[in-house]
Every structure is written in C-alpha cells, then in structure tokens.
Write an enzyme that holds these catalytic residues in place. Structure first.
Site, PDB file in Angstrom:
ATOM      1  N   HIS A 189      -6.847  -4.731   5.241  1.00  0.00           N
ATOM      2  CA  HIS A 189      -5.844  -3.243   4.303  1.00  0.00           C
ATOM      3  C   HIS A 189      -4.956  -4.202   3.346  1.00  0.00           C
ATOM      4  O   HIS A 189      -3.598  -4.237   3.306  1.00  0.00           O
ATOM      5  CB  HIS A 189      -4.893  -2.806   5.476  1.00  0.00           C
ATOM      6  N   ARG A 217      -3.899  -2.750  -7.595  1.00  0.00           N
ATOM      7  CA  ARG A 217      -4.343  -1.171  -8.627  1.00  0.00           C
ATOM      8  C   ARG A 217      -4.780  -1.936 -10.003  1.00  0.00           C
ATOM      9  O   ARG A 217      -5.049  -0.929 -10.559  1.00  0.00           O
ATOM     10  CB  ARG A 217      -3.324  -1.316  -8.438  1.00  0.00           C
ATOM     11  N   ASP A 277      -1.246  -3.370   4.174  1.00  0.00           N
ATOM     12  CA  ASP A 277      -0.736  -2.574   3.250  1.00  0.00           C
ATOM     13  C   ASP A 277       0.085  -2.513   2.134  1.00  0.00           C
ATOM     14  O   ASP A 277       0.983  -1.851   1.873  1.00  0.00           O
ATOM     15  CB  ASP A 277      -0.312  -1.425   4.971  1.00  0.00           C
TER      16      ASP A 277
HETATM   17 ZN    ZN Z   1      -2.624   4.483   3.945  1.00  0.00          ZN
HETATM   18 ZN    ZN Z   2      -3.249   1.915   2.025  1.00  0.00          ZN
END
Ligand code: ZN
Ligand code: ZN
Length: 424
Positions: free
Chosen positions: A60, A64, A305
C-alpha cells in the site's frame, strides 16, 4: 550478472521457518543456496550482526505519477522504497488520471522496469474514475498486471456496486482492497472524540470505518471474494475482522500502518498537519487494539500507506491540509519500535508480516529465500541507533511526523533481482 555472497549474517526466512547463522549466495538473479562454505563470488557482503531476510514488501503506497509528479514519481517512489529496505511495493490507483484501464496499468509496469529499483506493481481502480458508480475493466487490468483492486482515497459507497465488484473480482480470484469509510459519516479532519471537540475540529467517527467493514463482510459472506481491509484503525474494526476469521471467512485479510501503532489523536493538539491522515489517528484504546490484532494474527500484514504531499499543501491550516504522510524510509525502524522492541512480537513475525503475508495477499511469488526464488533480499541491522531525518529522504516529499525520532533498526542493503540497489 555478478554473483553475490552475503556472509556471517543471521538468515531470517519466515517462509522456511529458518533462523540461523549462515551464508546466502545469489546468482543470475536467483537465490542459489543457503549454507556454509558456499565458495567464491564476484562480490562479498559482510552481514555480521545483521538479519538477512526476504526483500520487504509493502502492498500500500501512493506514487503520484501520472498527475502530481512534483510530489512523487514512480522513480522517486521506487528510490524511497529501496532506501527503506523494500524490494516490492504496490501502488494505489488514485493518480490523475486514475489507474482504471489497461493502458495505465501497462504504464506503471513499464515505468517500474525502466527505473529498475524496487518492483512496482499497480493496483487498479475498482470503479471507473474511482467514482463508485460503474465497475472498471477489472478483468483486462488483471490480465495486464494489476495485482489487486481498490478505489483507495475513498471506499466504494454504493452497496450494489460493491456487491457486483465482489462477484466480479471473485471470478478472477483477485483481491479487492477497501479504504473503509462511509462517506455520509465522514468529512472531518481528525478522529471524532474528546480531542476534536476540544479543538473545535470536525471529526471522522470510528463508525465510518466500522460501518463499511461490517457491510462488506455481510455482502461478501456468501460470495467469498478475497477482501482486504486497508489501514485498519479502530478497536471495533479489529474485532470485526477477528469475528469474520473465527467464522471461517478465510478470504478476509487486513493491514495496519505504522502511525496507527505509534500515535494517537492527542498529537493533533499541536495542529501539525503531519498528524493529519485518513483514517485519522485514533485513541490510545484503538492503538492498543491494533497491536493486539497484530499479536493474535487478526491483522495479517503491515503497510505504510506512503502518501506524499507538497510542503505548501501541508502548510495549510489543519482543516484544509490534505490527508496523508510518507512512510517508506522509516517504516522498518518504526515497526520494530512499535512491535518488536516492546516485546509484542519477535523479529521472525515482523519480517513475515512485512514479506510473505503481503505477497500472498496480492499473489506474488515473492517473500521467500527459497532456492530458485527471485533474489530479492534485505539486510537489516537491528541495533544501529539513528535519527529519522526527512531531509535525507529519497522521496520528493517531506510530510513525515516521525522526523527527528530516535529509532534502532535500519536496513543496510537492499537487493532486487540479485543486484544491490541501495546500501547504507
Ligand atoms: Zn486509504
Ligand atoms: Zn492509501
């Protein structure tokens, strides 16, 4: 390709339950052998005092490209990955335009190969434009190399669309990853609770996450599609996953990010926007429940993340700044600090949660030091105190709440396909 011999380290390979002092020989991009007296090699690395593990995997991350290349590109993201010890990452589709068709999936795969650092695998969008209305071409993206599907940034709000997605993804035995957030309960800047009330900031209640998880579990109960909860953050979310697993729903998995194991909503009192992420930092009780979920196996794997943003965006007022922080270059040390150093789990389990578990979720034949496997290897010094310095990061972005933190574990070498791509 030159052969590589890693000597004097402790091999830590959860896939073979192997923990012992031995050498590791890499040849022609593959694991050649583990043992003693493995002969000569073109290059020798001394790994005394270090762990030699399968290359770290993060399922995860956000790079960009296309759309916001000043925040991160596939090249800068892959450089950050190897600097963090990661040999494989899966990037989310919330780019501009989103990764919601074959051409975009192909672009990421090609760019990953051209850059030649970490392996970057694309995650395709579940719905066209990530708008939650119409299913994207899941089948054709899957054929082109999308390893999973998610509308990350948002969850799929419409139950009938989600049900169709689960049925469809099931046919390809691919995994749906959900950013669990019921939009009608959302819209805040931080966790809804005592601190948000004190600060006068609108909150995102824990129920926003829990409601979507319970709905999805219910929708999926008879379908049985592989379903993965992204960045789990609340105590009851952990309990929902625990119950689903007890109920025999073996297709359900979950991940947690480092910040949800180390920080709480109390940090938002500083109004530092590097404490603003989605899902938001929760309470101490939630943090404890996430750690308990790691210990008892409810939470399957660890993911960063990694979410780069420009400094000028993060400098906006708390309610206006974008959600997200970068994570790749400090993650290993932070996980060790949250989980291993306090004695919650041993190194073996940490490495399993950062390698083979993620690989299985996205069905990649990686995360192992078995003979013949891809020579993706990370060498880790567990006792090498250092200070996280975001200014030194390879990532284009600097939004990291752990800047200045004292940590202990550090990757010293990252080897992808038998080639050293990064060393300390
Ligand atoms: Zn998310
Ligand atoms: Zn995410």
């Amino acid at each position: 390709m030159p052969s590589l011999l890693i000597q004097h380290g402790t091999i830590l390979d959860p896939s073979q339950k192997l923990e012992r002092k031995a050498d590791l020989l890499l040849r022609d991009g593959r694991i050649a052998s583990i043992g003693d007296d493995l002969g000569k090699a073109d290059r020798v690395i001394d790994a005394a005092g270090c762990f030699v593990t399968p290359g770290l995997i993060d399922i995860h991350v956000h790079f960009r490209e296309p759309g916001d290349e000043e925040e991160e590109t596939i090249a800068s993201g892959a450089a950050a990955a190897v600097a963090g010890g990661f040999t494989t990452v899966c990037c989310m589709p919330n780019t501009k335009p989103p990764l919601d068709n074959e051409a975009q999936i192909e672009f990421v795969c090609r760019e990953s190969q051209r850059v030649g650092l970490a392996n970057v695998f694309p995650v395709g969008a579940i719905t066209k434009g990530r708008e939650g209305k119409e299913l994207a071409e899941i089948g054709s993206m899957h054929r082109r190399g999308a390893v999973a599907f998610s509308d990350d940034g948002v969850g799929v709000a419409d139950p009938s669309v989600m049900r169709k997605a689960l049925q469809y993804a099931k046919m390809f035995d691919t995994v749906l990853m959900q950013h669990c957030e019921e939009p009608s309960l959302s819209g805040g800047a931080m966790h809804a609770g005592l601190v948000s009330t004190t600060l006068g900031l609108a909150g995102i209640p824990a129920e926003a996450e829990q409601l979507m998880i319970s709905r999805d579990l219910l929708l999926n109960r008879t379908i049985g599609c592989r379903y993965h909860v992204q960045h789990i953050s609340t105590a009851w979310s952990v309990e929902l996953i625990r119950q689903a697993k007890r109920d025999g729903q073996t297709w359900v998995t979950a991940e947690v990010a480092p910040h949800h194991l180390l920080l709480t909503d109390e940090t938002c009192r500083t109004f530092d926007t590097n404490y603003k992420m989605n899902p938001p930092l929760r309470t101490a009780a939630d943090l404890k429940a996430c750690i308990a979920g790691v210990i008892d196996g409810t939470i399957d794997c660890l993911a960063t993340d990694h979410a780069p943003h420009l400094a000028e965006e993060k400098e906006l007022e708390f309610q206006f700044a974008p959600f997200g922080i970068i994570g790749l270059e400090g993650a290993l040390a932070l996980y060790a600090k949250a989980l291993v150093e306090p004695g919650h789990i041993p190194w073996m389990k940490l490495i399993e949660m950062m390698t083979g578990r993620g690989a299985r979720i996205v069905k990649l034949d990686k995360g192992t030091l078995r003979e013949g496997a891809d020579a993706d290897v990370t060498i880790i010094d567990p006792n090498r105190p250092w200070t996280i310095d975001a200014e030194q990061f390879r990532s284009f972005s600097r939004n990291c709440p752990f800047h200045g933190s004292q940590v202990n574990a550090r990757p010293t070498h990252t080897i992808v396909g038998g080639e050293v791509k990064w060393e300390l």
